[in-house]
Design an enzyme around this catalytic site. Structure first.
Site, mmCIF file in Angstrom:
data_model
loop_
_atom_site.group_PDB
_atom_site.id
_atom_site.type_symbol
_atom_site.label_atom_id
_atom_site.label_comp_id
_atom_site.label_asym_id
_atom_site.label_seq_id
_atom_site.Cartn_x
_atom_site.Cartn_y
_atom_site.Cartn_z
ATOM 1 N N SER A 1 -18.244 28.940 -19.124
ATOM 2 C CA SER A 1 -17.039 28.104 -19.165
ATOM 3 C C SER A 1 -17.376 26.668 -19.573
ATOM 4 C CB SER A 1 -16.365 28.128 -17.787
ATOM 5 O OG SER A 1 -17.295 27.751 -16.807
ATOM 6 N N ASN B 1 -13.989 21.142 -19.124
ATOM 7 C CA ASN B 1 -12.690 20.480 -18.944
ATOM 8 C C ASN B 1 -11.759 21.146 -17.921
ATOM 9 O OD1 ASN B 1 -12.319 22.569 -20.771
ATOM 10 N ND2 ASN B 1 -10.851 21.459 -22.019
ATOM 11 N N LYS C 1 -21.924 31.400 -15.687
ATOM 12 C CA LYS C 1 -22.696 30.196 -16.038
ATOM 13 C C LYS C 1 -21.685 29.075 -16.293
ATOM 14 C CE LYS C 1 -25.046 27.244 -18.784
ATOM 15 N NZ LYS C 1 -24.323 26.061 -18.295
ATOM 16 N N THR D 1 -22.651 22.562 -17.169
ATOM 17 C CA THR D 1 -23.440 21.796 -16.200
ATOM 18 C C THR D 1 -22.583 20.705 -15.579
ATOM 19 O OG1 THR D 1 -25.478 22.374 -17.309
ATOM 20 C CG2 THR D 1 -25.531 20.395 -15.935
ATOM 21 N N GLU E 1 -13.353 31.567 -27.065
ATOM 22 C CA GLU E 1 -12.261 30.579 -27.139
ATOM 23 C C GLU E 1 -12.918 29.258 -27.485
ATOM 24 O OE1 GLU E 1 -9.292 31.864 -23.552
ATOM 25 O OE2 GLU E 1 -10.799 30.353 -23.158
ATOM 26 N N CYS F 1 -8.451 21.810 -25.262
ATOM 27 C CA CYS F 1 -8.620 22.531 -26.531
ATOM 28 C C CYS F 1 -7.322 22.541 -27.305
ATOM 29 C CB CYS F 1 -9.103 23.953 -26.270
ATOM 30 S SG CYS F 1 -8.051 24.903 -25.190
ATOM 31 N N GLU G 1 -12.613 17.552 -34.566
ATOM 32 C CA GLU G 1 -11.997 17.567 -33.232
ATOM 33 C C GLU G 1 -12.580 16.414 -32.420
ATOM 34 O OE1 GLU G 1 -13.416 20.519 -30.409
ATOM 35 O OE2 GLU G 1 -11.368 20.867 -29.722
HETATM 36 P P1 NAP Z 1 -19.843 23.197 -24.979
HETATM 37 O O1 NAP Z 1 -20.727 22.026 -25.051
HETATM 38 O O2 NAP Z 1 -19.813 24.130 -26.142
HETATM 39 O O3 NAP Z 1 -20.262 23.990 -23.644
HETATM 40 C C1 NAP Z 1 -19.566 25.144 -23.234
HETATM 41 C C2 NAP Z 1 -20.469 25.998 -22.373
HETATM 42 O O4 NAP Z 1 -21.526 26.541 -23.178
HETATM 43 C C3 NAP Z 1 -21.156 25.227 -21.250
HETATM 44 O O5 NAP Z 1 -21.231 26.053 -20.112
HETATM 45 C C4 NAP Z 1 -22.547 24.992 -21.823
HETATM 46 O O6 NAP Z 1 -23.528 24.765 -20.835
HETATM 47 C C5 NAP Z 1 -22.768 26.317 -22.517
HETATM 48 N N1 NAP Z 1 -23.847 26.340 -23.493
HETATM 49 C C6 NAP Z 1 -24.439 25.317 -24.145
HETATM 50 N N2 NAP Z 1 -25.408 25.787 -24.963
HETATM 51 C C7 NAP Z 1 -25.429 27.131 -24.827
HETATM 52 C C8 NAP Z 1 -26.204 28.180 -25.397
HETATM 53 N N3 NAP Z 1 -27.164 27.953 -26.286
HETATM 54 N N4 NAP Z 1 -25.949 29.451 -25.033
HETATM 55 C C9 NAP Z 1 -24.982 29.716 -24.134
HETATM 56 N N5 NAP Z 1 -24.210 28.761 -23.552
HETATM 57 C C10 NAP Z 1 -24.433 27.486 -23.896
HETATM 58 O O7 NAP Z 1 -18.320 22.765 -24.724
HETATM 59 P P2 NAP Z 1 -17.753 21.684 -23.690
HETATM 60 O O8 NAP Z 1 -18.111 20.326 -24.169
HETATM 61 O O9 NAP Z 1 -18.075 22.063 -22.291
HETATM 62 O O10 NAP Z 1 -16.172 21.898 -23.871
HETATM 63 C C11 NAP Z 1 -15.441 21.288 -24.878
HETATM 64 C C12 NAP Z 1 -15.178 22.247 -26.026
HETATM 65 O O11 NAP Z 1 -14.606 23.451 -25.524
HETATM 66 C C13 NAP Z 1 -14.157 21.695 -27.020
HETATM 67 O O12 NAP Z 1 -14.564 21.997 -28.333
HETATM 68 C C14 NAP Z 1 -12.876 22.450 -26.673
HETATM 69 O O13 NAP Z 1 -11.969 22.543 -27.739
HETATM 70 C C15 NAP Z 1 -13.436 23.777 -26.263
HETATM 71 N N6 NAP Z 1 -12.487 24.474 -25.394
HETATM 72 C C16 NAP Z 1 -11.814 25.533 -25.900
HETATM 73 C C17 NAP Z 1 -10.871 26.184 -25.124
HETATM 74 C C18 NAP Z 1 -10.096 27.344 -25.658
HETATM 75 O O14 NAP Z 1 -9.513 28.039 -24.859
HETATM 76 N N7 NAP Z 1 -10.055 27.591 -26.960
HETATM 77 C C19 NAP Z 1 -10.614 25.742 -23.818
HETATM 78 C C20 NAP Z 1 -11.324 24.646 -23.331
HETATM 79 C C21 NAP Z 1 -12.268 24.023 -24.130
HETATM 80 P P3 NAP Z 1 -24.044 23.260 -20.527
HETATM 81 O O15 NAP Z 1 -22.871 22.532 -19.997
HETATM 82 O O16 NAP Z 1 -25.121 23.485 -19.548
HETATM 83 O O17 NAP Z 1 -24.527 22.702 -21.848
#
Ligand code: NAP
Length: 484
Positions: free
Chosen positions: A159, A162, A185, A188, A258, A292, A385
Site C-alpha cells: 500500500s 496517502n 507490506k 514505510t 492501482e 491518486c 503527476e
Molecule cells: P510508491 O513510492 O510507489 O510506494 C508505494 C509502495 O510501494 C510503498 O509501500 C513502497 O514501500 C513500495 N515499494 C517501493 N519500492 C518497491 C519495490 N521495489 N518493490 C515493491 N514495493 C516497493 O508510492 P507512494 O509515494 O507511497 O504513493 C503515491 C503514489 O501512489 C502516487 O503516484 C499516487 O497516484 C499513487 N496512488 C494510486 C492510487 C490508486 O488507487 N490508483 C491510490 C493511492 C495512491 P516504501 O514506502 O518502503 O518505499
C-alpha cells in the site's frame, strides 16, 4: 492483546501471530511531515524473516480455506468493531504520520470499518454458477459444469502512504474473505498506522500466520517480496514507476495495480462554472492534492476560461493552510523531496510562459495552493503527476482539443466533465481513455463498491469490493458426467 511497544515508540513486526523485533537489529525512523520529529521506529526485517512469514502464511491459508464464510465473517466483523473502538488512537497516528487532517484521518478509519463490513456482506452473497453442455453445438445435457470461486493462496498487499489504513484494508479484507492469507507490506511512511490497524486485527483473534505485517523499505525488501516463489497474487497501490518495475519482476502471477494519475477536469462552455470551480478546487486540493484521483489539470474552453479562472481563484482563497492538527486542507507534503519536485514543475512552467494566478509560495515542505494559468503542452506540469497542491489550467478551443490533450496523457485513471448538456457529456465520455468518468462532479475513489479502474499508466485490473474479491480468487470447474 500481545503488546507491540518495545520502548515508547519502537514498533514490532507481526508474523505467525506474534509481535517481534527483527534479527537485523535495524529499525527505521518515521519522521512526522509536520512535527519534524521522529514519532516512532519500525523494524527493518530480514529476507529470512520474510521467508518465515510467507511459509507460515501458506500453512495457515490451507486451514483458513476450509473455514466457512460465516466463520471468516465473524473474525472480520470483530476487526471492524475493533477499528471503530480504537478510532481516535488510529486517526491520531494517521494524522501524525502522514500529515492528514484529524477529521480526514478519522473518516479514513470509519470508512475502513464500513469497507470491511461491506466486503463481508458481498462475499457472503457471491455464488458460483452451473451450466449444462447441451447449449454448445453437439454438447450433451449429461455434462454439468459447476463453476466455483476458490482462494488463490498467499496475497502480497503493498500500500502507499496517502491512505495507510484504508488502502491496506481494501486489499486485506477481500483477500481474507476469499480464503487467502496475506503478507502486508505498508508504505514505510504509513507503517505505524498500518501497525495499529494490524493490532486491531490481532485483537480479533485471527488464526496464527494468516496475516503478516512485514516492515522495511521497499527499495530493500520490495523486490525480494515480489519475486518470492511463495507469492500467489500481488495487489499493489502506489506510483506508476514502482508499479511498472514490480510488474516486470512478478512472473506468472495475477497482478492488480492501482497507480498514478493525471485526471483532467474538462470544463465545457455551457458548464455551471460556479459549481465546476467548487468541484475542481475540492478535487484538486484536498489533502494538498496527495490523492491518486485528484484533479491534476483543467482543460477549459477558451470562451469561459477567464470567468472560470476567477471563480477557481476565489475558491482557492478560501482554503485553509497550515497544520493538520488545525484541520487545514493544505498541509505540509509528505517530505521535502515531494515539495522540491513541485517547485521544479512550477519553475519549468513559469520559464515557458505560464502565469501564477495565486500561490507559488513555500515554507519547508508546505506548498501553498498554486494555480497556474496559460499552461501549454510543452510544459512538464501539463503531463507529470505533481502529487501536491498545484493545478495547471490549459485553455482549449474545442471539445476535440480537450479530448486530444486528455488522451495524450500516459495515465488513464479518471476524468471529470462539466457541462449542462447530457448528450455532450456522453459524447466526450465515450472518447476518453480512462477507467471512470465523473459527470459534473470531482474525480474520486468511491463509494468503495463502485468498480475502480486505472488504464494505461494508471494500472491493471479492477478494484471495488466485489471486483477485489473476484481478483483474489480463481475460478475452478468441476464437470459431472451423468449417466444418460
Ligand atoms: P510508491 O513510492 O510507489 O510506494 C508505494 C509502495 O510501494 C510503498 O509501500 C513502497 O514501500 C513500495 N515499494 C517501493 N519500492 C518497491 C519495490 N521495489 N518493490 C515493491 N514495493 C516497493 O508510492 P507512494 O509515494 O507511497 O504513493 C503515491 C503514489 O501512489 C502516487 O503516484 C499516487 O497516484 C499513487 N496512488 C494510486 C492510487 C490508486 O488507487 N490508483 C491510490 C493511492 C495512491 P516504501 O514506502 O518502503 O518505499
Amino acid at each position: 492483546m500481545a503488546t507491540n511497544e518495545v520502548t515508547l515508540s519502537t514498533y514490532k513486526f507481526y508474523m505467525n501471530g506474534e509481535w517481534k523485533e527483527s534479527q537485523s537489529g535495524q529499525t527505521i525512523d518515521i519522521m512526522s511531515p509536520y512535527l519534524y520529529e521522529t514519532i516512532g521506529k519500525v523494524q527493518a526485517i530480514t529476507k529470512e524473516e520474510v521467508d518465515d512469514a510467507i511459509w507460515s502464511a501458506h500453512d495457515a491459508q490451507k486451514e483458513w480455506a476450509k473455514t466457512s464464510l460465516q466463520q471468516r465473517a465473524s473474525y472480520l466483523n470483530k476487526w471492524a468493531d475493533e477499528l471503530v473502538s480504537r478510532q481516535e488512537e488510529i486517526a491520531d497516528t494517521i494524522m501524525r504520520e502522514v500529515g492528514k487532517s484529524y477529521k480526514d484521518a478519522n473518516n479514513e478509519v470509519l470508512r475502513t470499518a464500513d469497507f470491511i463490513r461491506y466486503t463481508i456482506e458481498e462475499a457472503l452473497h457471491m455464488h458460483g454458477e452451473s451450466m449444462r453442455g447441451d447449449s454448445f453445438p453437439g454438447g450433451s445435457k449429461s455434462k454439468v459444469a459447476i463453476v466455483e470461486r476458490i482462494p488463490i493462496g498467499v496475497v502480497l498487499a503493498i500500500s502507499p502512504f496517502n491512505y495507510p489504513v484504508n488502502l491496506a484494508a481494501a486489499k486485506i479484507a477481500p483477500a481474507l474473505m476469499a480464503g487467502n492469507a496475506v503478507i502486508f507490506k505498508p508504505a514505510t511512511q504509513g507503517a505505524i498506522s498500518g501497525t495499529k490497524m494490524i493490532e486491531a486485527l490481532d485483537e480479533a483473534g485471527l488464526p496464527k500466520g494468516l496475516v503478516a505485517l512485514v516492515t522495511g523499505k521497499g527499495s530493500v525488501i520490495g523486490d525480494y517480496l515480489v519475486e518470492h516463489k511463495g507469492m500467489n497474487m500481488i495487489s499493489f497501490t502506489g506510483g506508476t514507476n514502482t508499479g511498472v518495475q514490480l510488474a516486470k519482476k512478478a512472473t506468472m502471477i495475477p497482478l492488480v495495480l492501482e497507480l498514478g494519475g493525471k485526471d483532467p477536469g474538462i470544463v465545457c462552455e455551457d458548464a455551471d462554472l460556479k459549481e465546476a470551480a467548487k468541484q475542481i478546487v475540492s478535487g484538486a486540493f484536498s489533502y494538498s492534492g496527495q490523492r491518486c484521483t485528484a484533479i491534476k489539470r483543467v482543460l477549459v474552453h477558451e470562451k469561459v476560461a477567464d470567468e472560470l479562472v476567477g471563480l477557481v481563484k476565489e475558491e482557492v482563497e478560501k482554503l485553509t493552510v497550515g497544520s493538520p492538527e488545525e484541520g487545514s486542507m493544505i498541509v505540509p507534503l509528505i517530505d521535502n523531496r515531494s515539495a522540491d519536485f513541485i517547485q521544479i514543475l512550477i519553475a519549468d512552467a513559469l520559464g515557458k510562459g505560464a502565469e501564477v494566478v495565486i500561490g507559488n509560495k513555500r515554507e519547508h515542505n508546505l506548498i501553498y495552493p498554486t494555480l497556474l494559468d496559460h499552461v501549454t503542452e510543452d510544459m512538464r506540469v501539463a503531463w507529470e503527476e505533481p502529487f501536491g497542491p498545484v493545478l495547471p489550467i490549459i485553455r482549449v478551443s474545442s471539445e476535440d482539443e480537450a479530448v486530444q490533450i486528455a488522451n495524450a496523457s500516459e495515465y488513464g485513471l479518471q476524468a471529470s466533465i462539466f457541462t449542462k448538456d447530457v448528450n455532450r457529456a456522453f459524447r466526450i465520455s465515450g472518447k476518453l481513455e480512462v477507467g471512470s468518468v465523473q459527470i459534473n462532479g470531482r474525480t474520486e475513489r468511491g463509494p468503495d463498491h463502485f468498480p475502480f479502474i486505472g488504464i494505461k499508466g494508471s494500472g491493471m485490473g479492477v478494484q471495488g469490493i466485489r471486483k477485489s474479491i473476484e481478483s483474489m480468487t480463481r475460478e475452478k470447474v468441476t464437470v459431472l458426467n451423468l449417466a444418460e
